[in-house]
Design an enzyme around this catalytic site. Sequence first.
Site, short mmCIF file in Angstrom:
data_model
loop_
_atom_site.label_atom_id
_atom_site.label_comp_id
_atom_site.label_asym_id
_atom_site.label_seq_id
_atom_site.Cartn_x
_atom_site.Cartn_y
_atom_site.Cartn_z
N HIS A 179 0.83 -1.21 0.00
CA HIS A 179 0.00 0.00 0.00
C HIS A 179 0.86 1.26 0.00
O HIS A 179 0.72 2.10 -0.86
CB HIS A 179 -0.97 0.02 1.19
CG HIS A 179 -1.99 1.10 1.06
ND1 HIS A 179 -1.73 2.41 1.41
CD2 HIS A 179 -3.23 1.08 0.55
CE1 HIS A 179 -2.80 3.14 1.13
NE2 HIS A 179 -3.73 2.36 0.61
N HIS A 241 -7.19 -1.44 -4.84
CA HIS A 241 -5.84 -1.13 -5.35
C HIS A 241 -5.32 -2.24 -6.25
O HIS A 241 -4.73 -1.98 -7.29
CB HIS A 241 -4.87 -0.93 -4.19
CG HIS A 241 -5.05 0.38 -3.48
ND1 HIS A 241 -5.06 1.59 -4.14
CD2 HIS A 241 -5.23 0.67 -2.17
CE1 HIS A 241 -5.24 2.57 -3.26
NE2 HIS A 241 -5.35 2.03 -2.06
CO CO Z 1 -5.39 3.21 -0.33
#
Ligand code: CO
Length: 294
Positions: A179, A241
């Site tokens: 991330h 993501h």
């Molecule tokens: Co994020």
Amino acid sequence: MRSKKSIIILGVILSLLLAVNTYAGGHDHDRPVKKGILLVAFGSSMPEAQISFDNIDKRVKQEFKNVPVRWAYTSSIIRKKLAKEGKNLDSVASALSEMMDQGFTHVAVQSLHTIRGEEYDNLAHTVRAFKTMPEGISHLIVGAPLLSSQKDMENAVSAIINNIPKSRKKNEAIVLMGHGTHHPSNAFYAALMFHLQQKDPNVFVGTVEGTPEIDDIKAMLMKKRIKKSYLIPFMSVAGDHARNDMAGDEDDSWKSILTKAGIKCEIVLKGTAEYQNMIDIWVDHLKVVMDQLK
Ligand code: CO
């Protein structure tokens, strides 16, 4: 005469203080021990991500039979999104206050985050606030996220190496998408890449919202004349993501950027919490906390 009076007053005050003290102390100690586990994830609004959470839930219930297991999501955006679909997920504060009302005395709060970043810091602060509450949960301990020690780093490296798809050849790259964050813990991603490369020089770790960025990774791949790469999320769930920023068809997805650079991409849409050997690391952290609660 006057001193006798003050001695009496002092005596009254002292016995009052004692009474209050005994009451508070006795009250707390009389409460029956009630143990619980609170699992805390960032959360995901994607139904596909539920596999990851179900895996952890099942594993934790197997390991700690008869201990009630609750869940909380730290992301308020995700909770709001889910609430619109009629799914009401707890925040850490709402889960803990509910457990407090239900008479839990010993609660292990296990972070299911990847690094000790902002989400983890906020969790620790919330738990600290609950600890100071009168009539609160007397024993409240937070379990460490995935990468918290050098031992975790070594365990994560072996798990990642073991989970590499069998079809991958040594001259092909493995690119993990973490991330990433502005938090200093972002350094864990580069550290993880360093340790992975000690075992397999063609494994890379980039991030979506921190460093190393995909352009850094692309440059490393090109320098090594890599022609093919596996793209794999390094997040507990293969959510937004992974599906969009990593594997999406837009020009700025990792797949598009690497493909344009002449690197063939193979996508693996599996979050870290879909692998038992990764879940083991979180569960080991939870075991430490459960031992401390004994
Ligand atoms: Co994020």
